[in-house]
Design a protein around this motif. Structure first.
Motif, PDB file in Angstrom:
ATOM      1  N   GLU A  25       0.828  -1.200   0.000  1.00 48.95           N
ATOM      2  CA  GLU A  25       0.000   0.000   0.000  1.00 48.95           C
ATOM      3  C   GLU A  25       0.868   1.258   0.000  1.00 48.95           C
ATOM      4  O   GLU A  25       1.759   1.413   0.841  1.00 48.95           O
ATOM      5  N   LEU A  26       0.603   2.151  -0.939  1.00 48.01           N
ATOM      6  CA  LEU A  26       1.233   3.469  -0.925  1.00 48.01           C
ATOM      7  C   LEU A  26       0.255   4.418  -0.255  1.00 48.01           C
ATOM      8  O   LEU A  26      -0.739   4.833  -0.850  1.00 48.01           O
ATOM      9  N   LYS A  27       0.498   4.746   0.994  1.00 47.47           N
ATOM     10  CA  LYS A  27      -0.448   5.604   1.690  1.00 47.47           C
ATOM     11  C   LYS A  27       0.210   6.331   2.849  1.00 47.47           C
ATOM     12  O   LYS A  27       1.223   5.905   3.392  1.00 47.47           O
ATOM     13  N   GLY A  28      -0.390   7.453   3.196  1.00 47.89           N
ATOM     14  CA  GLY A  28      -0.077   8.189   4.395  1.00 47.89           C
ATOM     15  C   GLY A  28       1.384   8.511   4.638  1.00 47.89           C
ATOM     16  O   GLY A  28       2.178   8.706   3.724  1.00 47.89           O
ATOM     17  N   VAL A  29       1.729   8.560   5.902  1.00 50.38           N
ATOM     18  CA  VAL A  29       3.057   8.977   6.338  1.00 50.38           C
ATOM     19  C   VAL A  29       4.149   8.064   5.792  1.00 50.38           C
ATOM     20  O   VAL A  29       5.208   8.525   5.372  1.00 50.38           O
ATOM     21  N   GLU A  30       3.872   6.762   5.797  1.00 53.66           N
ATOM     22  CA  GLU A  30       4.888   5.819   5.332  1.00 53.66           C
ATOM     23  C   GLU A  30       5.215   6.022   3.856  1.00 53.66           C
ATOM     24  O   GLU A  30       6.368   5.923   3.445  1.00 53.66           O
ATOM     25  N   PHE A  31       4.199   6.317   3.070  1.00 57.71           N
ATOM     26  CA  PHE A  31       4.388   6.577   1.639  1.00 57.71           C
ATOM     27  C   PHE A  31       5.250   7.822   1.436  1.00 57.71           C
ATOM     28  O   PHE A  31       6.211   7.821   0.669  1.00 57.71           O
ATOM     29  N   LEU A  32       4.900   8.895   2.146  1.00 55.91           N
ATOM     30  CA  LEU A  32       5.658  10.145   2.009  1.00 55.91           C
ATOM     31  C   LEU A  32       7.087   9.979   2.523  1.00 55.91           C
ATOM     32  O   LEU A  32       8.027  10.544   1.964  1.00 55.91           O
ATOM     33  N   LYS A  33       7.231   9.188   3.562  1.00 52.05           N
ATOM     34  CA  LYS A  33       8.560   8.965   4.119  1.00 52.05           C
ATOM     35  C   LYS A  33       9.417   8.167   3.141  1.00 52.05           C
ATOM     36  O   LYS A  33      10.602   8.464   2.928  1.00 52.05           O
ATOM     37  N   LYS A  34       8.826   7.162   2.525  1.00 56.68           N
ATOM     38  CA  LYS A  34       9.546   6.307   1.589  1.00 56.68           C
ATOM     39  C   LYS A  34      10.052   7.091   0.389  1.00 56.68           C
ATOM     40  O   LYS A  34      11.150   6.843  -0.119  1.00 56.68           O
ATOM     41  N   TYR A  35       9.268   8.053  -0.061  1.00 63.32           N
ATOM     42  CA  TYR A  35       9.632   8.839  -1.241  1.00 63.32           C
ATOM     43  C   TYR A  35       9.936  10.297  -0.880  1.00 63.32           C
ATOM     44  O   TYR A  35       9.716  11.208  -1.675  1.00 63.32           O
ATOM     45  N   ASN A  36      10.425  10.500   0.337  1.00 62.66           N
ATOM     46  CA  ASN A  36      10.690  11.853   0.825  1.00 62.66           C
ATOM     47  C   ASN A  36      11.634  12.630  -0.088  1.00 62.66           C
ATOM     48  O   ASN A  36      11.423  13.822  -0.362  1.00 62.66           O
ATOM     49  N   LYS A  37      12.669  11.974  -0.568  1.00 60.58           N
ATOM     50  CA  LYS A  37      13.625  12.631  -1.457  1.00 60.58           C
ATOM     51  C   LYS A  37      12.946  13.133  -2.727  1.00 60.58           C
ATOM     52  O   LYS A  37      13.198  14.256  -3.185  1.00 60.58           O
ATOM     53  N   ASN A  38      12.052  12.323  -3.281  1.00 57.52           N
ATOM     54  CA  ASN A  38      11.332  12.709  -4.494  1.00 57.52           C
ATOM     55  C   ASN A  38      10.384  13.879  -4.240  1.00 57.52           C
ATOM     56  O   ASN A  38      10.305  14.819  -5.043  1.00 57.52           O
TER      57      ASN A  38
END
Length: 440
Positions: free
Chosen positions: A201-214
């Motif tokens: 699942e791409l969602k919420g805080v974890e999603f933004l954290k995973k792709y923070n650099k982007n």
């Protein structure tokens, strides 16, 4: 401080008519009322934020459209000129709101009770659409009885995604999913979309954290363009100082940046925007930035190019990496988009011009095995974001249509995390090539 919610609601509806808590003007009036009654601005901001982010609640548009359709299908007749005209049908049992177990939900204390007030006025266009939908439903299924409004179940009852349900003289017990106007497919969250495709699942805080650099890189490109646009729109040195002070180069900081009321007034005047009421939404710096973009560059090619690069790096790379898993789950995505669930139901939209049968999951799986279902997909950049095209058909009927799932900024450019929106294009007249043969 006055905390009588009925008194507050009465004054609010007196000022704005039928209350829509997502309407910016309506929220402004609520802000003014609460200030008059002694509420602190901090508490008011929290109330407004909660209303903006409310989950499981129902808008006046949804409520009146679904409930009035159910009432008319069940034989009820009225002008439906105000909420009290709707309330009498709950009172006499012509329709009842139900929970997941199909037990009756009383209006008293429910969030939607406000729509049953005489001061709440439904839009005439909604009543017209509901009347036409009801006519098509009774034409197809017969007269309804034991009508239920299943909206409060949040898809948790045996009727799944249906909005109304009942017993029909020409069909039996069944639920119906309704859409006002032209209608649309079920809008999935980004997390549900990726999970349905068999991915994480791409969602919420974890999603933004995973792709923070982007997202940080995308924020820099956005601010570079917005800064240049702002500089071309004004020579006001004070406004430029304010803008520079609030400019942020990271996603998290940009999303949280807040303007004072005085700063908002200076900035909007400097670039020729209408004066904005200082409420929870407008005081955010990101809101001001997207407003000058929407006014001056609604289709901003430079931004579309920059955003497309970042979306491709985030979504395109991710989806291409799992191509085989995605292909294995295209049938599941099609089922999810059509709201295939435990029970068969009907879908009605466009004033009754659209009327589909949606089979239960068991029936779908029996009739739509891999040997019959044809599907393919492709990825493309779009003006609004990034599109996933799902082409569907059968061995017998060939191509039926395309479901388009678009990843985009739902609230406006760079305002909150991206999400998805679904639409469709038909090759055939409708989905009957896939679904019509299931209808008993």
């Amino acid at each position: 401080m006055i905390t009588d919610l009925n008194k507050i609601a009465d004054e609010w509806s007196y000022r704005v008519g039928s209350i829509d808590y997502k309407d910016e003007t309506h929220l402004y009036h609520l802000n003014e009322i609460l200030r008059k009654y002694g509420w602190t601005q901090e508490v008011i901001d929290e109330v407004v934020q909660n209303l903006n982010e409310a989950k499981g609640d129902t808008s006046s548009t949804t409520f009146y459209h679904e409930v009035v359709t159910g009432i008319i299908v069940g034989g009820g007749r009225s002008s439906f000129k105000d909420g009290s005209e709707v309330k009498k049908f709950f009172d006499n049992g012509s329709i009842r709101a139900v929970n997941a177990g199909l037990g009756t939900v009383k209006p008293e204390g429910a969030a939607w009770e406000r729509f049953l007030l005489k001061s709440s006025i439904p839009k005439s266009s909604l009543i017209s659409d509901a009347t036409k939908l009801a006519a098509r439903i009774t034409q197809e299924l017969g007269n309804g009885k034991n009508m239920m409004w299943t909206g409060p179940t949040n898809d948790g009852s045996k009727y799944g995604a249906a909005d109304i349900a009942g017993t029909f003289s020409g069909y039996g017990d069944v639920g119906i999913s309704l859409k006002a106007g032209v209608g649309q497919l079920k809008n999935l969250t980004l997390g549900t979309f990726t999970k349905t495709l068999g991915l994480d699942e791409l969602k919420g805080v974890e999603f933004l954290k995973k792709y923070n650099k982007n997202f940080n890189s995308m924020t820099k490109d956005w601010m570079k363009l917005i800064d240049g646009l702002f500089g071309r729109l004004t020579k006001d040195s004070d406004a430029k100082k304010i803008f520079k002070r609030h400019s942020k180069s990271t996603w998290d900081a940009y999303q949280k940046e807040i303007l004072t009321e005085e700063e908002l007034d200076i900035l909007t005047e400097a670039v020729g925007l209408p004066k904005m009421k200082y409420v929870a939404k407008t005081k955010k710096f990101k809101y001001f930035c997207r407003k000058i973009q929407e006014k001056n560059h609604p289709q901003w090619k430079e931004w579309q190019s920059a955003r497309g690069k970042h979306f491709d790096n985030i979504f395109g790379t991710y989806l291409k990496k799992y191509d085989s898993q995605i292909r294995e789950n295209l049938s599941n995505l099609f089922k999810k988009q059509l709201s295939v669930g435990d029970t068969s139901l009907f879908y009605a939209a466009k004033g009754g011009k659209t009327f589909w049968f949606i089979p239960s999951e068991k029936l779908y799986d029996e009739k739509m095995g891999p040997q019959k279902f044809i599907a393919d997909y492709e990825l493309k950049e779009s003006q609004a974001g990034y599109k996933f095209f799902l082409d569907v058909g059968t061995q017998e009927f060939g191509g039926i249509g395309t479901i388009i799932v678009e990843v985009r900024f739902a609230k406006g450019q760079m305002d909150g995390a991206p999400d998805v929106k679904s639409s469709y294009k038909l090759v055939a007249k409708d989905w009957s090539g896939l679904l019509g043969t299931f209808r008993r």
